[in-house]
Design a protein around this motif. Structure first.
Motif, PDB file in Angstrom:
ATOM      1  N   ASP A 100       0.812  -1.210   0.000  1.00  0.00           N
ATOM      2  CA  ASP A 100       0.000   0.000   0.000  1.00  0.00           C
ATOM      3  C   ASP A 100       0.845   1.259   0.000  1.00  0.00           C
ATOM      4  O   ASP A 100       0.440   2.294  -0.505  1.00  0.00           O
ATOM      5  CB  ASP A 100      -0.934   0.021   1.218  1.00  0.00           C
ATOM      6  CG  ASP A 100      -2.003  -1.060   1.125  1.00  0.00           C
ATOM      7  OD1 ASP A 100      -2.255  -1.518  -0.002  1.00  0.00           O
ATOM      8  OD2 ASP A 100      -2.561  -1.435   2.183  1.00  0.00           O
ATOM      9  N   GLU A 101       2.053   1.171   0.587  1.00  0.00           N
ATOM     10  CA  GLU A 101       2.894   2.350   0.661  1.00  0.00           C
ATOM     11  C   GLU A 101       3.460   2.746  -0.699  1.00  0.00           C
ATOM     12  O   GLU A 101       3.741   3.912  -0.951  1.00  0.00           O
ATOM     13  CB  GLU A 101       4.046   2.094   1.634  1.00  0.00           C
ATOM     14  CG  GLU A 101       3.596   2.032   3.091  1.00  0.00           C
ATOM     15  CD  GLU A 101       4.763   1.742   4.022  1.00  0.00           C
ATOM     16  OE1 GLU A 101       5.877   1.548   3.490  1.00  0.00           O
ATOM     17  OE2 GLU A 101       4.551   1.697   5.243  1.00  0.00           O
ATOM     18  N   VAL A 102       3.596   1.774  -1.630  1.00  0.00           N
ATOM     19  CA  VAL A 102       4.172   2.068  -2.944  1.00  0.00           C
ATOM     20  C   VAL A 102       3.283   3.000  -3.763  1.00  0.00           C
ATOM     21  O   VAL A 102       3.727   4.059  -4.215  1.00  0.00           O
ATOM     22  CB  VAL A 102       4.459   0.756  -3.707  1.00  0.00           C
ATOM     23  CG1 VAL A 102       4.944   1.069  -5.109  1.00  0.00           C
ATOM     24  CG2 VAL A 102       5.485  -0.068  -2.956  1.00  0.00           C
ATOM     25  N   PRO A 103       1.969   2.689  -3.980  1.00  0.00           N
ATOM     26  CA  PRO A 103       1.140   3.638  -4.730  1.00  0.00           C
ATOM     27  C   PRO A 103       0.939   4.947  -3.988  1.00  0.00           C
ATOM     28  O   PRO A 103       0.828   6.002  -4.599  1.00  0.00           O
ATOM     29  CB  PRO A 103      -0.200   2.896  -4.892  1.00  0.00           C
ATOM     30  CG  PRO A 103      -0.208   1.849  -3.840  1.00  0.00           C
ATOM     31  CD  PRO A 103       1.214   1.460  -3.631  1.00  0.00           C
ATOM     32  N   LYS A 104       0.916   4.889  -2.645  1.00  0.00           N
ATOM     33  CA  LYS A 104       0.766   6.126  -1.893  1.00  0.00           C
ATOM     34  C   LYS A 104       1.948   7.046  -2.121  1.00  0.00           C
ATOM     35  O   LYS A 104       1.796   8.262  -2.278  1.00  0.00           O
ATOM     36  CB  LYS A 104       0.620   5.798  -0.403  1.00  0.00           C
ATOM     37  CG  LYS A 104       0.383   7.030   0.458  1.00  0.00           C
ATOM     38  CD  LYS A 104       0.214   6.636   1.905  1.00  0.00           C
ATOM     39  CE  LYS A 104      -0.001   7.902   2.747  1.00  0.00           C
ATOM     40  NZ  LYS A 104      -0.128   7.569   4.193  1.00  0.00           N
ATOM     41  N   LYS A 105       3.146   6.452  -2.187  1.00  0.00           N
ATOM     42  CA  LYS A 105       4.346   7.246  -2.449  1.00  0.00           C
ATOM     43  C   LYS A 105       4.314   7.840  -3.845  1.00  0.00           C
ATOM     44  O   LYS A 105       4.676   9.000  -4.055  1.00  0.00           O
ATOM     45  CB  LYS A 105       5.576   6.356  -2.274  1.00  0.00           C
ATOM     46  CG  LYS A 105       6.892   7.085  -2.454  1.00  0.00           C
ATOM     47  CD  LYS A 105       8.054   6.139  -2.240  1.00  0.00           C
ATOM     48  CE  LYS A 105       9.378   6.874  -2.442  1.00  0.00           C
ATOM     49  NZ  LYS A 105      10.530   5.956  -2.263  1.00  0.00           N
ATOM     50  N   ASN A 106       3.821   7.046  -4.809  1.00  0.00           N
ATOM     51  CA  ASN A 106       3.715   7.557  -6.188  1.00  0.00           C
ATOM     52  C   ASN A 106       2.728   8.721  -6.274  1.00  0.00           C
ATOM     53  O   ASN A 106       2.980   9.718  -6.951  1.00  0.00           O
ATOM     54  CB  ASN A 106       3.280   6.435  -7.128  1.00  0.00           C
ATOM     55  CG  ASN A 106       4.344   5.353  -7.248  1.00  0.00           C
ATOM     56  OD1 ASN A 106       5.527   5.600  -7.011  1.00  0.00           O
ATOM     57  ND2 ASN A 106       3.927   4.144  -7.609  1.00  0.00           N
ATOM     58  N   ASP A 120       1.414  14.540  -6.763  1.00  0.00           N
ATOM     59  CA  ASP A 120       0.818  15.742  -6.173  1.00  0.00           C
ATOM     60  C   ASP A 120       1.863  16.824  -5.987  1.00  0.00           C
ATOM     61  O   ASP A 120       1.617  18.009  -6.259  1.00  0.00           O
ATOM     62  CB  ASP A 120       0.177  15.395  -4.827  1.00  0.00           C
ATOM     63  CG  ASP A 120      -1.020  14.465  -4.985  1.00  0.00           C
ATOM     64  OD1 ASP A 120      -1.543  14.382  -6.116  1.00  0.00           O
ATOM     65  OD2 ASP A 120      -1.412  13.821  -3.991  1.00  0.00           O
ATOM     66  N   GLU A 121       3.015  16.442  -5.529  1.00  0.00           N
ATOM     67  CA  GLU A 121       4.094  17.420  -5.317  1.00  0.00           C
ATOM     68  C   GLU A 121       4.536  18.032  -6.644  1.00  0.00           C
ATOM     69  O   GLU A 121       4.818  19.243  -6.730  1.00  0.00           O
ATOM     70  CB  GLU A 121       5.274  16.720  -4.633  1.00  0.00           C
ATOM     71  CG  GLU A 121       6.392  17.660  -4.207  1.00  0.00           C
ATOM     72  CD  GLU A 121       5.951  18.591  -3.102  1.00  0.00           C
ATOM     73  OE1 GLU A 121       6.481  19.728  -3.059  1.00  0.00           O
ATOM     74  OE2 GLU A 121       5.056  18.197  -2.305  1.00  0.00           O
ATOM     75  N   GLU A 122       4.537  17.213  -7.692  1.00  0.00           N
ATOM     76  CA  GLU A 122       4.939  17.713  -9.008  1.00  0.00           C
ATOM     77  C   GLU A 122       3.934  18.733  -9.541  1.00  0.00           C
ATOM     78  O   GLU A 122       4.308  19.772 -10.086  1.00  0.00           O
ATOM     79  CB  GLU A 122       5.058  16.531  -9.973  1.00  0.00           C
ATOM     80  CG  GLU A 122       5.535  16.923 -11.373  1.00  0.00           C
ATOM     81  CD  GLU A 122       5.639  15.717 -12.296  1.00  0.00           C
ATOM     82  OE1 GLU A 122       5.871  15.920 -13.503  1.00  0.00           O
ATOM     83  OE2 GLU A 122       5.489  14.578 -11.806  1.00  0.00           O
ATOM     84  N   VAL A 123       2.618  18.445  -9.348  1.00  0.00           N
ATOM     85  CA  VAL A 123       1.587  19.377  -9.802  1.00  0.00           C
ATOM     86  C   VAL A 123       1.665  20.689  -9.040  1.00  0.00           C
ATOM     87  O   VAL A 123       1.564  21.785  -9.609  1.00  0.00           O
ATOM     88  CB  VAL A 123       0.196  18.730  -9.649  1.00  0.00           C
ATOM     89  CG1 VAL A 123      -0.897  19.760  -9.923  1.00  0.00           C
ATOM     90  CG2 VAL A 123       0.040  17.558 -10.593  1.00  0.00           C
ATOM     91  N   ILE A 124       1.874  20.607  -7.718  1.00  0.00           N
ATOM     92  CA  ILE A 124       1.973  21.826  -6.906  1.00  0.00           C
ATOM     93  C   ILE A 124       3.171  22.667  -7.329  1.00  0.00           C
ATOM     94  O   ILE A 124       3.093  23.902  -7.403  1.00  0.00           O
ATOM     95  CB  ILE A 124       2.054  21.444  -5.415  1.00  0.00           C
ATOM     96  CG1 ILE A 124       0.726  20.819  -4.952  1.00  0.00           C
ATOM     97  CG2 ILE A 124       2.382  22.669  -4.555  1.00  0.00           C
ATOM     98  CD1 ILE A 124       0.777  20.257  -3.544  1.00  0.00           C
ATOM     99  N   THR A 125       4.272  21.997  -7.625  1.00  0.00           N
ATOM    100  CA  THR A 125       5.487  22.724  -8.057  1.00  0.00           C
ATOM    101  C   THR A 125       5.242  23.436  -9.382  1.00  0.00           C
ATOM    102  O   THR A 125       5.651  24.589  -9.584  1.00  0.00           O
ATOM    103  CB  THR A 125       6.650  21.740  -8.202  1.00  0.00           C
ATOM    104  OG1 THR A 125       6.860  21.063  -6.954  1.00  0.00           O
ATOM    105  CG2 THR A 125       7.927  22.476  -8.602  1.00  0.00           C
ATOM    106  N   LYS A 126       4.530  22.766 -10.320  1.00  0.00           N
ATOM    107  CA  LYS A 126       4.236  23.403 -11.609  1.00  0.00           C
ATOM    108  C   LYS A 126       3.301  24.608 -11.441  1.00  0.00           C
ATOM    109  O   LYS A 126       3.450  25.615 -12.129  1.00  0.00           O
ATOM    110  CB  LYS A 126       3.610  22.385 -12.563  1.00  0.00           C
ATOM    111  CG  LYS A 126       4.586  21.328 -13.061  1.00  0.00           C
ATOM    112  CD  LYS A 126       3.914  20.393 -14.052  1.00  0.00           C
ATOM    113  CE  LYS A 126       4.895  19.360 -14.592  1.00  0.00           C
ATOM    114  NZ  LYS A 126       4.266  18.442 -15.558  1.00  0.00           N
ATOM    115  N   LEU A 127       2.368  24.488 -10.507  1.00  0.00           N
ATOM    116  CA  LEU A 127       1.477  25.621 -10.261  1.00  0.00           C
ATOM    117  C   LEU A 127       2.244  26.811  -9.687  1.00  0.00           C
ATOM    118  O   LEU A 127       1.999  27.968 -10.048  1.00  0.00           O
ATOM    119  CB  LEU A 127       0.367  25.212  -9.295  1.00  0.00           C
ATOM    120  CG  LEU A 127      -0.775  24.361  -9.872  1.00  0.00           C
ATOM    121  CD1 LEU A 127      -1.706  23.867  -8.775  1.00  0.00           C
ATOM    122  CD2 LEU A 127      -1.569  25.174 -10.886  1.00  0.00           C
TER     123      LEU A 127
END
Length: 456
Positions: free
Chosen positions: A13-19, A24-31
């Motif tokens: 479960d931790e693998v998809p959560k990490k992905n 999410d972090e990538e989208v926030i950085t682009k914004l």
């Protein structure tokens, strides 16, 4: 062993959560860097949501009734309206003649049986005994019931055949006429559009245009008339085989401009009851769009039984009481798509604004407002016939109460969701005197704000 399984599941479960966290972090950085805009993100999310919904949602196809409704609505708003009326008239004429013949033969059989029974009763204790009378009564009942059942079975078969044939005809005509031409409903004089329509004029009637509301005014039409309630619920054809419908009912079946009528019915002891004359008029032709009125009443009765079974109270206390109402749907009556059957206790002489029947009118108006009923006919005296106790002063008081309460309900309806009532018909008993009619009619301008012409 069990602990190892839980550890493996938590690790997976931790693998998809990490992905997801990384995305999410990538989208926030682009914004933050203005590489993408909020509008663009919202459009992408909307597209993804729609794609996901289309892929996994349950795909429901339109039912046969929905397809027929679409085809009929297109046909009736084209130049085929006269063809539809003619076909419905031919169907109604066959059913009407069959019903009249059934009633005549059953009536003749009952008359013969009554004569035989009277002759046997006159010879009681001379040539016949009470056992002979009881046996004859049972035989007559069986013979009469058998004849009625045979006619009703044949009538049901005829109506079913007409319904299927009519629907197949509508479906076949939609491709032949509407695909070749894009004509719409002809506009013009009703007399030229429907030359064979026999409309029954009302001797006493008057119309008004009123405005309701203090700031945001709404315009409504009020028509007061004296007529029998069955005249507004007459069948498709009369006894002379003349068409009694001018096409407005057909045009409005699947529209947002329905016509409703409030009909007073007595409280039934054990089952739902309706006006017998209206039931007969509805059964004089085939109902092509809804269930027959008898089937609708049976369905309402079944629903009422389910409510009674689920209630902790006794069945007598949960049956329909004064102020309750039920609705039947029609397409083969002259001026009604909807009939609101309001339960009314005739023993009530005086009432006030909190009477159950007055509150029942409010609930009816609310339902009409919610379901696109633009024309509603209500009994202005909450009576369908004149009686001895209905003096002029009594009628004036009752009409004033109904008119003032209806005005308040119409003003209140502006805050309800739905469409507003455009035409209100106030129905007075057909045997009312002309003097009393004019007196009640003169009350409308005093209670409602009537639109007066401006003289320049």
């Amino acid at each position: 062993m069990i602990e190892n399984i839980f550890n493996e599941n938590s690790a997976s479960d931790e693998v998809p959560k990490k992905n997801y966290d990384e995305l999410d972090e990538e989208v926030i950085t682009k914004l933050r860097n203005n590489e993408i805009t909020v509008d663009e993100t919202v459009k992408n999310l909307e597209k993804w949501y729609k794609d996901e919904l289309l892929d996994y949602c349950e795909k429901d196809c339109p039912s046969n009734d929905e397809i027929f409704a679409q085809y009929y609505h297109q046909m009736v708003h084209s130049s085929s309206l006269q063809d539809i009326l003619l076909k419905e008239k031919n169907y109604a004429s066959k059913i009407s003649s069959f019903v009249l013949r059934m009633e005549q033969e059953i009536g003749e059989l009952n008359q013969i049986q009554q004569e035989v029974m009277d002759s046997k009763i006159n010879l009681l204790d001379v040539e016949t005994t009470s056992d002979d009378i009881n046996q004859l009564l049972a035989q007559q009942y069986s013979a009469s019931n058998l004849m009625r059942k045979q006619y009703e079975s044949e009538l049901e078969a005829k109506k079913g055949h007409q319904r299927n044939e009519y629907r197949e005809w509508i479906t076949s005509q939609i491709g032949n006429k509407l695909m070749s031409s894009s004509d719409s409903t002809p506009v013009g004089n009703k007399a030229s559009m429907f030359p064979n329509v026999c409309e029954k004029p009302f001797q006493l009637e008057e119309s008004f245009t009123i405005y309701l509301g203090s700031q945001l005014k709404s315009m409504h039409n009020i028509r007061i008339l004296a007529a029998d309630i069955t005249d507004l619920c007459s069948p498709l054809v009369n006894e002379n085989n003349e068409l009694m419908i001018n096409g407005n009912i057909q045009l409005g079946v699947y529209s947002s401009s329905l016509c409703g009528i409030v009909v007073l019915v007595p409280p039934g002891k054990s089952q739902v009851s309706a006006n017998k004359k209206i039931i007969r008029n509805a059964n004089l032709s085939t109902e092509f769009h809804f269930d027959p009125i008898d089937t609708q009443l049976e369905s309402i009765q079944d629903d009422l039984k389910k409510i009674n079974e689920g209630s902790s109270e006794t069945s007598m206390s949960t049956r329909l009481k004064p102020g309750d109402f039920f609705i039947t749907k029609h397409s083969n009556l002259s001026q009604a798509h909807l009939i609101f059957h309001l339960v009314y206790d005739d023993s009530t002489t005086e009432m006030n604004s909190r009477h159950p029947c007055i509150l029942g009118l409010r609930n009816i108006l609310k339902v009409a407002n919610s379901y696109d009923c633009h024309q509603l006919t209500i009994p202005a005296l909450l009576k369908h016939q004149m009686s001895e106790e209905m003096t002029m002063s009594w009628c004036v008081r009752r009409a004033e109460l109904v008119l003032k309460c209806t005005k308040g309900f119409m003003i209140e309806s502006s805050s309800w969701s739905g469409s507003e009532l455009s035409t209100l018909q106030l129905l007075l008993p057909h045997d009312i005197s002309e003097e009393l009619f004019m007196t009640i009619s003169s009350m409308v301008p005093n209670i409602f704000r009537v639109a007066n012409p401006k003289i320049l």
